[in-house]
Design an enzyme around this catalytic site. Structure first.
Site, short mmCIF file in Angstrom:
data_model
loop_
_atom_site.label_atom_id
_atom_site.label_comp_id
_atom_site.label_asym_id
_atom_site.label_seq_id
_atom_site.Cartn_x
_atom_site.Cartn_y
_atom_site.Cartn_z
CE LYS A 5 39.31 57.80 19.25
NZ LYS A 5 39.86 56.94 18.21
CG HIS A 44 29.59 38.11 48.51
ND1 HIS A 44 29.08 37.68 49.71
CD2 HIS A 44 30.20 37.04 47.94
CE1 HIS A 44 29.40 36.39 49.88
NE2 HIS A 44 30.08 35.99 48.81
CD GLU A 46 36.33 49.06 19.97
OE1 GLU A 46 37.10 48.34 19.32
OE2 GLU A 46 36.69 50.11 20.52
#
Ligand code: PA5
Length: 427
Positions: free
Chosen positions: A415, A301, A280
């Site tokens: 948003k 793995h 951010e």
């Protein structure tokens, strides 16, 4: 105190000679911009001096609040998302989830998935619980929905007055829906300072209250952060500045991804916290390293192949513990059919360390620069050091990158669309 060690040798070996010395004036100037508050986002620099400004009274109030909650319930739901969630979870999980006499902390508000909430409500069914709801804006949709659900459940069980006793709010001191609710209902409320952004807020009540509730020593955590703060004030090229320098040089040399790896299983959420902090802060203006989190040996793995031989776009920052461990050993078995007799008597810590050394050598040899950040053991004090180390390096790094490390305008895009789709009034 100061127990953190930084080893950049296996990263610097990938950089042209003298590049470190060449960039030193730039990193020192970025540090000055941070310390003088003369850069972009300078109204969000409250976190820089947090370690020395947390007062005894602030810690005592949190500890007293926790004692009060513990008398009411053994379970605590911590509601929050992003910077209002990851710091607390990082520390709590790194310390094993629950300290002596701590509350069992469960989380809400960090997802909208219905299956999660069905499970959560089932796990709260037969138990008393309290809620700490954390939101700086006080209006974030995910925690607001979770809080509505939990508050209704508390009110159904204990009535409105009983619910009031079981809810604590951590939010803005003057505005936002959560501030209004806390004032209206009389919930105990803790203030997130205006000048501390979410992802830098773990050393405010946002992190300290849940961490104390889980049974961990917030005084040692703050003391650890203070030790690192003291180092950055007293040492020109302090450890965070060295880290900021090397990661910026690697970025400029063409690396696009920084992987945080650890062989310490419980550090997964610490790396999640770091991922948000750097993602951010730096990912804007079409710039920034992509932070990625790997748990070893598990991920050896799965992504081990890519790291070793895939596109050479990454470097690695290993967080490790250097201290002694090792009472759990490989035992003698009735026969050697599994071929493991050569490990008899060796501790899992010793074996894990060999995996760690072997992996770092292999990654370096495969063209992955490796930075190593070590602490002697994972405890509250070393986590405090690590938190301030990565926060400070992040501020300096962001300024070196030429971005405002303290805003997050891009987070609004999803948003806006979601609110339109949901028909939110006024959108
Ligand atoms: O770092 C940030 O600023 C964000 O991750 C916020 O913390 C997150 O969006 C939650 O916001 P709020 O605390 O306002 O609910």
């Amino acid at each position: 105190m100061d127990r953190l060690t930084l080893d950049v040798a296996n990263a610097v070996s990938f950089l042209p000679q003298n590049s470190l010395a060449g960039i030193e004036p730039e990193v020192l100037s970025a540090r000055d911009v941070l310390e003088n508050g003369s850069g972009a986002g300078n109204d969000f620099l409250g976190w820089v001096s947090l370690p020395e400004s947390i007062a005894e009274g602030d810690l005592k109030r949190i500890e007293d609040e926790v004692a009060r909650l513990k008398a009411l319930a053994r379970k605590l739901v911590v509601v929050g998302i992003g910077g209002s969630y990851l710091g607390a979870r990082a520390v709590i999980e790194a310390l094993g989830g629950r300290g002596t006499d701590g509350m069992e902390v469960v989380y809400a508000g960090h997802t909208l998935d219905e299956a999660y909430y069905r499970r959560l409500m089932r796990c709260l069914e037969d138990e008393d619980f309290c809620v700490v709801v954390i939101s700086k804006s006080g209006t974030t949709t995910e925690p607001a929905i979770a809080f509505r659900m939990l508050r209704s459940e508390l009110e159904r069980r204990y009535g409105r007055e009983g619910a009031r006793q079981r809810i604590v709010a951590v939010t803005d001191g003057a505005k936002g829906a959560l501030h209004g609710m806390a004032a209206g209902e009389g919930y105990p409320a803790y203030v997130i300072p205006d000048n501390v952004g979410g992802r830098f807020s773990v050393l405010t009540p946002v992190g300290l209250l849940p961490i104390a509730a889980a049974g961990f020593d917030i005084r040692s955590l703050v003391a650890g952060a203070l030790a690192m703060r003291t180092q950055v004030k007293s040492t020109p090229m302090s450890a965070p500045l060295q880290y900021a320098t090397v990661r910026n040089l690697l970025y400029r040399s063409g690396k696009k991804v920084e992987v945080m790896s650890s062989f310490l299983y419980d550090m997964h959420y610490f790396a999640e916290w770091w991922k948000q902090l750097y993602g951010e802060s730096e990912g804007k203006d079409a710039k920034g390293l992509l932070p990625y989190n790997l748990s070893f040996t598990t991920d050896l793995h799965s992504l081990g192949q890519y790291i070793q031989e895939g596109e050479r776009l990454m470097f690695e920052t290993l967080v490790k513990s250097t201290g002694k461990g090792g009472s759990l050993t490989v035992e003698q078995a009735s026969d050697n059919s599994d071929g493991l007799d050569y490990l008899c008597g060796k501790s899992l810590t010793e074996i894990n360390r060999c995996a760690e050394r072997g992996t770092m050598m292999a990654h370096h040899d495969g063209g992955v620069p490796v930075i190593e950040v070590g602490v002697d053991k994972i405890d509250e004090a070393s986590l405090g050091e690590l938190i301030y180390f990565f926060e400070y390096a992040c501020g300096v790094s962001g300024y070196m990158l030429g971005v405002n490390p303290f805003n997050q305008p891009g987070v609004e895009a999803y948003k806006r669309n979601m609110f339109k789709l949901l028909g939110k009034p006024g959108v």
